[in-house]
Design a protein around this motif. Structure first.
Motif, PDB file in Angstrom:
ATOM      1  N   UNK A  75      -8.632 -39.657  23.931  1.00 15.79           N
ATOM      2  CA  UNK A  75      -7.692 -40.748  23.647  1.00 15.79           C
ATOM      3  C   UNK A  75      -8.391 -41.890  22.914  1.00 15.79           C
ATOM      4  N   UNK A  76      -9.596 -42.246  23.389  1.00 15.67           N
ATOM      5  CA  UNK A  76     -10.331 -43.338  22.759  1.00 15.67           C
ATOM      6  C   UNK A  76     -10.718 -42.986  21.331  1.00 15.67           C
ATOM      7  N   UNK A  77     -11.198 -41.762  21.115  1.00 17.86           N
ATOM      8  CA  UNK A  77     -11.589 -41.351  19.761  1.00 17.86           C
ATOM      9  C   UNK A  77     -10.396 -41.377  18.814  1.00 17.86           C
ATOM     10  N   UNK A  78      -9.257 -40.898  19.271  1.00 19.08           N
ATOM     11  CA  UNK A  78      -8.055 -40.934  18.436  1.00 19.08           C
ATOM     12  C   UNK A  78      -7.669 -42.368  18.082  1.00 19.08           C
ATOM     13  N   UNK A  79      -7.811 -43.273  19.063  1.00 13.79           N
ATOM     14  CA  UNK A  79      -7.476 -44.673  18.812  1.00 13.79           C
ATOM     15  C   UNK A  79      -8.415 -45.294  17.791  1.00 13.79           C
ATOM     16  N   UNK A  80      -9.694 -44.939  17.851  1.00 11.38           N
ATOM     17  CA  UNK A  80     -10.651 -45.463  16.870  1.00 11.38           C
ATOM     18  C   UNK A  80     -10.286 -44.984  15.467  1.00 11.38           C
ATOM     19  N   UNK A  81     -10.044 -43.698  15.334  1.00 10.71           N
ATOM     20  CA  UNK A  81      -9.721 -43.139  14.014  1.00 10.71           C
ATOM     21  C   UNK A  81      -8.440 -43.770  13.472  1.00 10.71           C
ATOM     22  N   UNK A  82      -7.445 -43.948  14.358  1.00 17.03           N
ATOM     23  CA  UNK A  82      -6.178 -44.546  13.921  1.00 17.03           C
ATOM     24  C   UNK A  82      -6.364 -45.994  13.493  1.00 17.03           C
ATOM     25  N   UNK A  97     -19.273 -43.593  25.844  1.00 16.84           N
ATOM     26  CA  UNK A  97     -19.214 -44.154  24.502  1.00 16.84           C
ATOM     27  C   UNK A  97     -19.749 -43.235  23.427  1.00 16.84           C
ATOM     28  N   UNK A  98     -20.855 -42.548  23.693  1.00 16.44           N
ATOM     29  CA  UNK A  98     -21.445 -41.702  22.649  1.00 16.44           C
ATOM     30  C   UNK A  98     -20.666 -40.414  22.454  1.00 16.44           C
ATOM     31  N   UNK A  99     -19.965 -39.959  23.479  1.00 15.19           N
ATOM     32  CA  UNK A  99     -19.068 -38.811  23.288  1.00 15.19           C
ATOM     33  C   UNK A  99     -17.894 -39.207  22.387  1.00 15.19           C
ATOM     34  N   UNK A 100     -17.405 -40.424  22.590  1.00  9.01           N
ATOM     35  CA  UNK A 100     -16.363 -40.922  21.694  1.00  9.01           C
ATOM     36  C   UNK A 100     -16.914 -41.018  20.271  1.00  9.01           C
ATOM     37  N   UNK A 101     -18.112 -41.565  20.133  1.00 11.21           N
ATOM     38  CA  UNK A 101     -18.712 -41.732  18.807  1.00 11.21           C
ATOM     39  C   UNK A 101     -18.884 -40.397  18.095  1.00 11.21           C
ATOM     40  N   UNK A 102     -19.219 -39.353  18.849  1.00 14.80           N
ATOM     41  CA  UNK A 102     -19.407 -38.039  18.235  1.00 14.80           C
ATOM     42  C   UNK A 102     -18.081 -37.514  17.660  1.00 14.80           C
ATOM     43  N   UNK A 107     -14.465 -36.881  12.753  1.00 17.02           N
ATOM     44  CA  UNK A 107     -13.149 -37.079  12.145  1.00 17.02           C
ATOM     45  C   UNK A 107     -13.148 -38.119  11.034  1.00 17.02           C
ATOM     46  N   UNK A 108     -14.009 -39.123  11.157  1.00 14.70           N
ATOM     47  CA  UNK A 108     -14.023 -40.226  10.183  1.00 14.70           C
ATOM     48  C   UNK A 108     -15.456 -40.686   9.966  1.00 14.70           C
ATOM     49  N   UNK A 133     -29.060 -40.498  17.499  1.00 12.35           N
ATOM     50  CA  UNK A 133     -29.156 -40.802  16.066  1.00 12.35           C
ATOM     51  C   UNK A 133     -28.212 -39.961  15.227  1.00 12.35           C
ATOM     52  N   UNK A 134     -27.722 -38.853  15.767  1.00 17.22           N
ATOM     53  CA  UNK A 134     -26.762 -38.019  15.034  1.00 17.22           C
ATOM     54  C   UNK A 134     -25.422 -38.729  14.829  1.00 17.22           C
ATOM     55  N   UNK A 135     -25.108 -39.689  15.723  1.00 17.96           N
ATOM     56  CA  UNK A 135     -23.795 -40.340  15.646  1.00 17.96           C
ATOM     57  C   UNK A 135     -23.874 -41.867  15.613  1.00 17.96           C
TER      58      UNK A 135
END
Length: 384
Positions: A75-82, A97-102, A107-108, A133-135
């Protein structure tokens, strides 16, 4: 600038609140969205969902809620992309947080990512920095020895100072008023009991801390106890103290908590940022901490340092006594507390380490929230 910020626990929320204030000072047109608590809400953030859902720690503590957390990550990742922000800022709580960042990076990839609070690779799992560092493009470090470790892993990084150096400290008059308000005599030894800000921590540590303090009261009958708490565990703390033989004074209001820290002679505290709050107030302390047995066993195999207390780490001393894992026992912690009351040399050693800690963390310089904001803006504008 448009920023999406994610904090997962009270200490991260305070960092986020100060960072938003700094960003607004430098960029009055700032737009924000994200996940946070009271401090970030005070700066205008409307949280995507309650931050309290994320205040978990330890592998076995997280497992029962893994599916719910996985849904929140998506949900958080979708909100960031939107939202399509200029920057995603994840604040501490790397498991979320880093799972969201990945997911966001996949996606973006054009969204810059900043992580506030470097992972403690100096303590355990050094490979985390390379994976991060990957994300993550840029790191805001709150400990002065961390930037070279992040640079080695391939991220830019600035030491921005620790927020504790900018937090207000109560005056002696406010401390005296606190004692008077709660019926604590000026000469009575006052100890703070700080068993953590997460429900799992409180459930595990509070009974041991109370037993240690009962032992201390047997030796120092005039001892008084104050238990500062936070909203996420206040109801739980209230239930527990009603069962205790000598109930402490429980305080939640921030001004009351500041006054309690200024009034205290001693503290028994969980490991974490609170050790720096105590250092800022020159309160000698004993640290106790334990986790679920399986988590404890795994961390025991991975730890690279013999101390986890920040005062000890920043000053490269062992001035603050720690009782971790199986050693987090009342019969060991109580004598250490008594020594700090009875032994001026032990107190003075801690007080000197605390003073040095505050200086090394940036006391007297620009507020850390503003330094962090400058670093974020620099990172957003940097060429890729």
């Amino acid at each position: 600038m448009k920023a999406f910020l994610i904090a997962g626990e009270p200490s991260g929320d305070r960092l986020g609140g100060a960072l938003i204030a700094g960003l607004r000072e430098l960029d009055p047109g700032l737009e924000i969205a994200g996940i946070g608590g009271e401090a970030m809400a005070a700066q205008g953030l409307s949280s995507l969902f309650p931050m309290s859902e994320l205040s978990l720690m330890g592998i076995w503590e997280i497992l029962p809620r893994y599916r719910a957390l996985k849904r929140r990550i998506a949900q958080a990742a979708q909100a960031v992309v939107a939202a399509a922000p200029d920057v995603l800022i994840t604040i501490d709580s790397p498991d979320f947080g880093l799972r969201v960042a990945r997911l966001v990076r996949a996606a973006a990839p054009g969204i810059r990512t900043v992580h506030y609070v470097a992972p403690s690779v100096w303590a355990w799992r050094p490979g985390r920095a390379a994976k991060m560092a990957e994300v993550v493009d840029h790191v805001l470090a709150i400990l002065p020895f961390e930037p070279p470790l992040m640079h080695t892993a391939g991220m830019s990084c600035d030491f921005v100072g620790h927020p504790v150096v900018a937090e207000p400290v109560a005056t002696p008059a406010e401390a005296a008023a606190f004692r008077a308000r709660h019926g604590i005599a000026p000469e009575a030894p006052l100890v703070l009991c700080l068993p953590g800000s997460r429900q799992g921590e409180v459930a595990r540590l509070a009974p041991r801390f109370d037993e240690a303090l009962i032992r201390l009261r047997d030796r120092v009958p005039e001892l008084r106890v104050v238990l500062p708490t936070v909203p996420g565990v206040s109801a739980m703390v209230g239930q527990m103290v009603r069962r205790w033989p000598t109930a402490p004074v429980v305080v939640q209001d921030s001004a009351d908590k500041r006054a309690a820290f200024a009034a205290a002679d001693l503290a028994l505290a969980a490991s974490g940022t609170v050790s720096l709050e105590l250092a800022a107030n020159q309160v000698p302390m004993v640290i106790g901490y334990d986790m679920a047995p399986m988590t404890r066993a795994l961390l025991g195999m991975l730890l690279k340092t013999d101390t986890v207390t920040l005062v000890n780490l920043v000053t490269d001393t062992r001035a603050v006594p720690e009782f971790l894992g199986r050693r987090c026992r009342p019969e060991l912690m109580a004598p250490a507390l008594l020594q700090l009351l009875d032994d001026p040399e032990a107190r003075d050693e801690q007080l000197a380490a605390m003073e040095l800690t505050m200086n090394l963390l940036g006391r007297g310089g620009e507020p850390p929230g503003l330094r962090a904001a400058r670093s974020v803006i620099k990172a957003v504008r940097a060429p890729r």
